[in-house]
Design a protein around this motif. Structure first.
Motif, PDB file in Angstrom:
ATOM      1  N   LEU A 285       0.969  -1.715  -0.016  1.00 54.83           N
ATOM      2  CA  LEU A 285      -0.229  -0.006  -0.278  1.00 54.83           C
ATOM      3  C   LEU A 285       0.421   1.470  -0.261  1.00 54.83           C
ATOM      4  CD1 LEU A 285      -3.069  -1.239   2.850  1.00 54.83           C
ATOM      5  CD2 LEU A 285      -3.202  -0.778   0.456  1.00 54.83           C
ATOM      6  N   TYR A 286       2.032   1.385   0.829  1.00 63.66           N
ATOM      7  CA  TYR A 286       3.054   2.371   0.424  1.00 63.66           C
ATOM      8  C   TYR A 286       3.675   1.946   0.615  1.00 63.66           C
ATOM      9  CZ  TYR A 286      -1.350   3.248   3.893  1.00 63.66           C
ATOM     10  OH  TYR A 286      -2.493   2.956   4.033  1.00 63.66           O
ATOM     11  N   GLU A 287       4.793   2.503  -0.064  1.00 60.40           N
ATOM     12  CA  GLU A 287       6.827   3.168  -0.045  1.00 60.40           C
ATOM     13  C   GLU A 287       7.030   4.342   0.168  1.00 60.40           C
ATOM     14  OE1 GLU A 287       6.961   1.413  -4.484  1.00 60.40           O
ATOM     15  OE2 GLU A 287       7.064  -0.599  -3.832  1.00 60.40           O
ATOM     16  N   LEU A 288       8.250   3.979   0.432  1.00 60.01           N
ATOM     17  CA  LEU A 288       9.099   5.283   1.194  1.00 60.01           C
ATOM     18  C   LEU A 288      10.766   5.347  -0.143  1.00 60.01           C
ATOM     19  CD1 LEU A 288       9.835   7.343   2.908  1.00 60.01           C
ATOM     20  CD2 LEU A 288      11.332   6.241   3.870  1.00 60.01           C
ATOM     21  N   LYS A 289      10.085   5.915  -0.863  1.00 62.12           N
ATOM     22  CA  LYS A 289      11.112   6.526  -2.285  1.00 62.12           C
ATOM     23  C   LYS A 289      11.037   5.320  -2.950  1.00 62.12           C
ATOM     24  CE  LYS A 289      13.046  10.477   0.095  1.00 62.12           C
ATOM     25  NZ  LYS A 289      14.223  11.237   0.968  1.00 62.12           N
ATOM     26  N   GLY A 290       9.760   4.041  -3.233  1.00 62.41           N
ATOM     27  CA  GLY A 290       9.827   3.290  -3.951  1.00 62.41           C
ATOM     28  C   GLY A 290      10.641   2.051  -2.707  1.00 62.41           C
ATOM     29  N   VAL A 291      10.972   1.869  -1.693  1.00 64.67           N
ATOM     30  CA  VAL A 291      11.852   1.436  -1.222  1.00 64.67           C
ATOM     31  C   VAL A 291      11.005   0.483   0.133  1.00 64.67           C
ATOM     32  CG1 VAL A 291      13.968   0.399   0.769  1.00 64.67           C
ATOM     33  CG2 VAL A 291      13.563   2.541  -1.406  1.00 64.67           C
ATOM     34  N   PRO A 292      10.515  -0.497   0.509  1.00 57.27           N
ATOM     35  CA  PRO A 292       9.481  -1.079   1.209  1.00 57.27           C
ATOM     36  C   PRO A 292      10.063  -1.061   2.836  1.00 57.27           C
ATOM     37  CG  PRO A 292      10.234  -2.609  -0.253  1.00 57.27           C
ATOM     38  CD  PRO A 292      11.088  -1.415  -0.698  1.00 57.27           C
ATOM     39  N   VAL A 293       8.822  -0.153   3.532  1.00 59.40           N
ATOM     40  CA  VAL A 293       9.056   0.502   4.606  1.00 59.40           C
ATOM     41  C   VAL A 293       9.909  -0.916   5.267  1.00 59.40           C
ATOM     42  CG1 VAL A 293       8.161   1.305   6.827  1.00 59.40           C
ATOM     43  CG2 VAL A 293       7.534   2.445   4.622  1.00 59.40           C
ATOM     44  N   PHE A 294       9.261  -1.890   5.133  1.00 58.21           N
ATOM     45  CA  PHE A 294       9.779  -3.039   6.676  1.00 58.21           C
ATOM     46  C   PHE A 294      10.435  -4.391   6.398  1.00 58.21           C
ATOM     47  CE2 PHE A 294       5.790  -1.081   8.624  1.00 58.21           C
ATOM     48  CZ  PHE A 294       6.045  -0.295   9.713  1.00 58.21           C
ATOM     49  N   PRO A 295      11.180  -4.859   6.608  1.00 56.28           N
ATOM     50  CA  PRO A 295      11.397  -6.097   6.546  1.00 56.28           C
ATOM     51  C   PRO A 295      10.418  -7.130   6.393  1.00 56.28           C
ATOM     52  CG  PRO A 295      12.614  -5.807   8.398  1.00 56.28           C
ATOM     53  CD  PRO A 295      11.966  -4.858   7.386  1.00 56.28           C
ATOM     54  N   GLU A 296      10.297  -8.649   6.116  1.00 54.66           N
ATOM     55  CA  GLU A 296       9.205  -9.728   6.699  1.00 54.66           C
ATOM     56  C   GLU A 296       9.883 -10.623   7.686  1.00 54.66           C
ATOM     57  OE1 GLU A 296       6.864 -11.407   3.553  1.00 54.66           O
ATOM     58  OE2 GLU A 296       7.082 -10.493   2.037  1.00 54.66           O
ATOM     59  N   PRO A 297       9.864 -10.457   8.719  1.00 58.09           N
ATOM     60  CA  PRO A 297      10.355 -10.887   9.898  1.00 58.09           C
ATOM     61  C   PRO A 297      10.994 -12.944   9.826  1.00 58.09           C
ATOM     62  CG  PRO A 297       8.907 -10.330  10.611  1.00 58.09           C
ATOM     63  CD  PRO A 297       8.974  -9.692   9.676  1.00 58.09           C
ATOM     64  N   LYS A 298      11.371 -13.364  10.110  1.00 58.43           N
ATOM     65  CA  LYS A 298      10.925 -14.943  10.039  1.00 58.43           C
ATOM     66  C   LYS A 298      11.381 -15.282  11.296  1.00 58.43           C
ATOM     67  CE  LYS A 298      13.882 -15.634   5.756  1.00 58.43           C
ATOM     68  NZ  LYS A 298      14.778 -15.602   5.105  1.00 58.43           N
ATOM     69  N   PRO A 299      10.451 -16.508  11.805  1.00 56.07           N
ATOM     70  CA  PRO A 299      10.579 -17.169  12.985  1.00 56.07           C
ATOM     71  C   PRO A 299      11.888 -17.895  13.056  1.00 56.07           C
ATOM     72  CG  PRO A 299       8.952 -18.377  11.571  1.00 56.07           C
ATOM     73  CD  PRO A 299       9.239 -17.474  11.197  1.00 56.07           C
ATOM     74  N   LEU A 300      12.289 -18.027  14.023  1.00 55.27           N
ATOM     75  CA  LEU A 300      13.728 -18.292  15.027  1.00 55.27           C
ATOM     76  C   LEU A 300      12.745 -20.022  16.070  1.00 55.27           C
ATOM     77  CD1 LEU A 300      16.490 -18.174  14.552  1.00 55.27           C
ATOM     78  CD2 LEU A 300      16.834 -17.330  16.152  1.00 55.27           C
ATOM     79  N   LEU A 301      12.245 -20.596  15.268  1.00 52.53           N
ATOM     80  CA  LEU A 301      12.022 -21.813  15.766  1.00 52.53           C
ATOM     81  C   LEU A 301      13.450 -22.338  17.477  1.00 52.53           C
ATOM     82  CD1 LEU A 301      10.356 -24.170  13.731  1.00 52.53           C
ATOM     83  CD2 LEU A 301       9.439 -23.260  15.083  1.00 52.53           C
ATOM     84  N   THR A 302      13.336 -21.845  18.428  1.00 55.42           N
ATOM     85  CA  THR A 302      13.611 -22.331  19.566  1.00 55.42           C
ATOM     86  C   THR A 302      13.235 -23.267  20.130  1.00 55.42           C
ATOM     87  OG1 THR A 302      12.069 -20.718  20.883  1.00 55.42           O
ATOM     88  CG2 THR A 302      14.004 -19.799  21.120  1.00 55.42           C
ATOM     89  N   PRO A 303      14.398 -24.321  20.664  1.00 58.37           N
ATOM     90  CA  PRO A 303      14.581 -25.744  21.504  1.00 58.37           C
ATOM     91  C   PRO A 303      13.590 -25.768  22.125  1.00 58.37           C
ATOM     92  CG  PRO A 303      15.830 -24.851  21.441  1.00 58.37           C
ATOM     93  CD  PRO A 303      15.831 -23.548  21.161  1.00 58.37           C
ATOM     94  N   MET A 304      11.950 -26.418  22.320  1.00 53.97           N
ATOM     95  CA  MET A 304      11.379 -26.518  23.689  1.00 53.97           C
ATOM     96  C   MET A 304      10.916 -27.488  24.323  1.00 53.97           C
ATOM     97  SD  MET A 304       9.518 -23.414  23.469  1.00 53.97           S
ATOM     98  CE  MET A 304       8.332 -23.475  24.368  1.00 53.97           C
ATOM     99  N   ALA A 305      12.535 -27.393  25.431  1.00 49.05           N
ATOM    100  CA  ALA A 305      12.579 -28.865  26.172  1.00 49.05           C
ATOM    101  C   ALA A 305      11.130 -29.278  26.867  1.00 49.05           C
ATOM    102  CB  ALA A 305      13.292 -28.655  27.175  1.00 49.05           C
ATOM    103  N   LYS A 306      11.043 -30.437  26.786  1.00 51.90           N
ATOM    104  CA  LYS A 306       9.737 -30.769  28.031  1.00 51.90           C
ATOM    105  C   LYS A 306       9.935 -30.707  29.426  1.00 51.90           C
ATOM    106  CE  LYS A 306       6.809 -35.145  29.167  1.00 51.90           C
ATOM    107  NZ  LYS A 306       7.255 -36.775  29.189  1.00 51.90           N
ATOM    108  N   LEU A 307       9.389 -29.401  29.750  1.00 52.67           N
ATOM    109  CA  LEU A 307       8.668 -29.117  31.487  1.00 52.67           C
ATOM    110  C   LEU A 307       7.884 -29.397  32.193  1.00 52.67           C
ATOM    111  CD1 LEU A 307      11.150 -28.008  33.519  1.00 52.67           C
ATOM    112  CD2 LEU A 307      10.356 -26.271  33.024  1.00 52.67           C
ATOM    113  N   PRO A 308       7.876 -30.834  32.378  1.00 52.90           N
ATOM    114  CA  PRO A 308       6.266 -30.825  33.224  1.00 52.90           C
ATOM    115  C   PRO A 308       6.229 -29.798  34.715  1.00 52.90           C
ATOM    116  CG  PRO A 308       7.703 -32.496  34.047  1.00 52.90           C
ATOM    117  CD  PRO A 308       8.669 -31.489  33.024  1.00 52.90           C
TER     118      PRO A 308
END
Length: 338
Positions: free
Chosen positions: A175-198
């Motif tokens: 919808l919006y560009e700043l001088k032809g450049v995208p304003v926001f990068p698209e972040p990626k999920p950084l999957l963190t190890p989820m240990a089983k902790l009861p």
């Protein structure tokens, strides 16, 4: 300012202030944040506005809970010299970006986030039919995109929130560009190890279940909580052999005990050479070894709370400087700058 201005990729994550952190928080998130500080440019924050999404009827504990989370983060090893640690509400630009995003985000995007219906079902005692609860994933998107993060450390259950953030960034850029450049990068999920902790009752450790071991629990409390912890249900008598792989106490050993202790647990439990009380005592020994230095660091800030608040204010000022730059670009792209 974007992550391209530094050799490190940028990471952002937050902790919702619902009280003192427990071992599940530490294993699932905070210990990973501590490790990330040297590899990434890290922004970590106490998400006090997010606490309002479900606890808006009683705000009396939010400041106290925010302080407790701050102390636990510092005690666990979050280092203000190696990251930016701030309070969400002290960077009001988050609210402005959240508002602007709300103007362009279809309702259907928010309604399909899995945690929206899940939390409504799990928190039946609360009225969650509010705009704020529906929109909290969008506030998360504003939190992330404000700092143009490259990665967001999450578990599998939070990946849909990052995907929503990517969609919002994509839509804004279309919808919006700043001088032809995208304003926001698209972040990626950084999957963190989820240990089983009861927790102490064998279910997932959670404040809502009342089964937690807090990072701030003193040694006598830790030992008392472990004495009541459930064990292998097949081991009814002391003479019955057990299986550490299906025992909640065995899961604690796998995460916190030394290889030597783990070997003794495996041999002793499976042969009925040790009883559950002895096994729980060894688990308590291992936990106390980890918790003692954390609690010593916490006491430093408990004794001098002004030092902790100063760290948060300094970090909030640093975060706000970045946020002001981002919002300047956003307003310019939307033709709303003065």
């Amino acid at each position: 300012m974007t992550s391209s201005s530094t050799s490190k990729k940028r990471v952002l994550s937050g902790a919702r202030p619902t009280g003192k952190l427990h071992l599940g928080n530490y294993v699932g998130a905070v210990s990973n944040w501590v490790r990330m500080q040297d590899e990434y440019e890290c922004y970590f924050f106490v998400a006090d506005w997010h606490a309002l999404t479900t606890d808006y009827t009683d705000t009396s504990k939010i400041k106290e809970n925010s302080f407790d989370v701050l102390l636990d983060l510092l005690a666990a090893g979050i280092d203000p010299e190696r990251c930016t640690l701030f309070l969400q509400s002290h960077v009001p630009e988050h609210a402005e970006l959240y508002l602007l995003f709300s103007m362009i985000t279809p309702l259907g995007w928010l309604e399909r986030v899995p945690t929206y219906k899940d939390q409504q079902e799990n928190l039946k005692g609360k009225d969650l039919s509010t705009h704020g609860f529906l929109g909290y994933p969008l506030l998360q998107a504003a939190d992330i995109l404000m700092y143009k993060g490259d990665f967001v450390p999450v578990g599998e259950d939070q990946v849909p929130h990052v995907e929503l953030t990517r969609e919002v960034a994509r839509r804004f850029n279309q919808l919006y560009e700043l001088k032809g450049v995208p304003v926001f990068p698209e972040p990626k999920p950084l999957l963190t190890p989820m240990a089983k902790l009861p927790g102490t009752d064998g279910r997932k450790m959670s404040k809502s279940y009342g089964n937690t071991i807090l990072l701030a629990d003193p040694e006598p409390i830790v030992r008392q909580k472990l004495k009541t912890m459930v064990t292998d249900p097949a081991r009814i008598r002391r003479s019955d052999p057990g299986n550490p792989d299906v025992c909640p106490v065995g899961d604690l050993h796998k995460l916190f005990s030394s290889q030597e202790t783990l070997a003794k647990v495996n041999t002793g439990c499976r042969s009925a050479g040790i009883g559950c009380i002895e096994c729980k005592g060894w688990a308590a020994d291992s936990l106390v070894t980890i918790l003692n230095p954390i609690q010593e660091r916490r006491k430093k800030y408990e004794d001098n709370p002004g030092l902790a608040w100063d760290i948060l204010e300094t970090g909030s000022a640093k975060a706000r400087a970045v946020a002001k730059t981002t919002m300047g670009e956003v307003r310019q792209a939307m033709n709303m700058s003065l």
